[in-house]
Design a protein around this motif. Structure first.
Motif, PDB file in Angstrom:
ATOM      1  N   GLN A  31       0.808  -1.221   0.000  1.00 14.06           N
ATOM      2  CA  GLN A  31       0.000   0.000   0.000  1.00 14.06           C
ATOM      3  C   GLN A  31       0.838   1.267   0.000  1.00 14.06           C
ATOM      4  N   LYS A  32       2.051   1.216   0.548  1.00 11.32           N
ATOM      5  CA  LYS A  32       2.914   2.404   0.520  1.00 11.32           C
ATOM      6  C   LYS A  32       3.098   2.903  -0.914  1.00 11.32           C
ATOM      7  N   VAL A  33       3.512   2.006  -1.783  1.00  8.53           N
ATOM      8  CA  VAL A  33       3.797   2.388  -3.163  1.00  8.53           C
ATOM      9  C   VAL A  33       2.502   2.652  -3.919  1.00  8.53           C
ATOM     10  N   GLY A 129       9.970   0.549  13.129  1.00 13.75           N
ATOM     11  CA  GLY A 129       8.533   0.434  13.316  1.00 13.75           C
ATOM     12  C   GLY A 129       7.951  -0.797  12.658  1.00 13.75           C
ATOM     13  N   ALA A 130       8.089  -0.878  11.356  1.00 11.34           N
ATOM     14  CA  ALA A 130       7.509  -1.995  10.607  1.00 11.34           C
ATOM     15  C   ALA A 130       7.992  -3.356  11.096  1.00 11.34           C
ATOM     16  N   ILE A 193       3.509   8.586   4.288  1.00  6.56           N
ATOM     17  CA  ILE A 193       3.001   7.451   3.520  1.00  6.56           C
ATOM     18  C   ILE A 193       3.668   6.159   3.983  1.00  6.56           C
ATOM     19  N   GLY A 194       4.993   6.215   4.158  1.00  2.53           N
ATOM     20  CA  GLY A 194       5.732   5.017   4.529  1.00  2.53           C
ATOM     21  C   GLY A 194       5.430   4.517   5.925  1.00  2.53           C
ATOM     22  N   THR A 195       4.840   5.354   6.747  1.00  7.98           N
ATOM     23  CA  THR A 195       4.528   5.002   8.130  1.00  7.98           C
ATOM     24  C   THR A 195       3.053   4.655   8.303  1.00  7.98           C
ATOM     25  N   TRP A 196       2.194   5.409   7.648  1.00  9.31           N
ATOM     26  CA  TRP A 196       0.755   5.321   7.873  1.00  9.31           C
ATOM     27  C   TRP A 196       0.184   3.940   7.561  1.00  9.31           C
TER      28      TRP A 196
END
Length: 242
Positions: A31-33, A129-130, A193-196
């Motif tokens: 989903q990030k990309v 985080g991830a 975006i990369g975190t959400w």
């Protein structure tokens, strides 16, 4: 190089693609990309094609995929607009690569220090985080429940939620923020975006609404980004495997 990227076993939709091609599944990483592509489409009208795969069948471990990404993880971008075609793996690297299409700097920064902030928070989530939230999900779903592992990754995920809360609340700066990077209240960027895409799944990770009251600015940030039209499209039916 193109002959090494594509073989007889490569799906036609991948091998015959022109321009940007995305190979994905609508997981948090995929989903990030998907989100950045949809945001770029809204602003600039960029186009790309997509191949959806099912990682539960280990399609991403087959030779055709490993030629593009030896790590065997989604998503992968292949830029067929250059010769030979150029594959990009790792979500943070993919987000940064796609910024080449962001001519007006809507989702990145030209200022040296703002750009550094963006990279810091993008890499913070990628590395700190991830992995925690991903491992929490793995051990929560595992057939053999390991309480020690679940508790460890639950605590670490809550800890990094707390780091994001500190940033967004302005606890040590006196100035609350709307986004992770940028001057003042910040600007929506690839850092967000990369975190959400991971943080939005806090409920699925086992955190109750009561527990999340400890992170009010983070919850507000999640809700705000969820309302963006490109975000809704990127996590919606368009990317669901049929």
């Amino acid at each position: 190089m193109s002959n090494q990227l594509y073989g007889n076993d490569t799906p036609a939709g991948v091998k015959d693609a022109k321009g940007l091609h995305l190979i994905t599944q609508s997981t948090p990483n995929g989903q990030k990309v998907q989100i950045l592509l949809e945001e770029l489409a809204d602003v600039y009208g960029i186009e790309w094609t997509t191949t959806l795969i099912n990682i539960s069948t280990n399609e991403q471990k087959k030779d055709w995929f490993l030629r593009l990404n030896p790590n065997g993880r989604i998503p992968v971008i292949v830029d067929n607009s250059v010769s030979p075609p150029f594959p990009v793996m790792e979500t943070s690297a993919e987000l940064l690569y796609l910024l080449k299409f962001d001519k007006d700097g809507k989702f990145g920064f030209t200022d040296e220090f703002e750009n550094s902030e963006c990279l810091q928070w993008l890499f913070f989530w990628h590395g700190s985080g991830a992995p925690y939230q991903g491992n929490l999900g793995f051990f929560r779903r595992a057939a053999e429940k390991l309480p020690f592992a679940i508790e460890r990754f639950r605590k670490e995920t809550a800890r990094v939620f707390g780091v994001l809360e500190i940033r967004l609340s302005g606890k040590y700066t006196g100035e609350p923020r709307d986004y992770l990077a940028g001057k003042g209240r910040g600007k929506y960027s690839v850092a967000d975006i990369g975190t959400w895409t991971w943080v939005k799944n806090y409920s699925a990770s086992g955190y109750t609404e009561e527990e999340m009251k400890e992170f009010p600015h983070l919850v507000k940030w999640v809700s705000c980004i969820a309302e963006r039209p490109a975000v809704k499209k990127a996590i919606g039916e368009k990317y669901k495997n049929q």
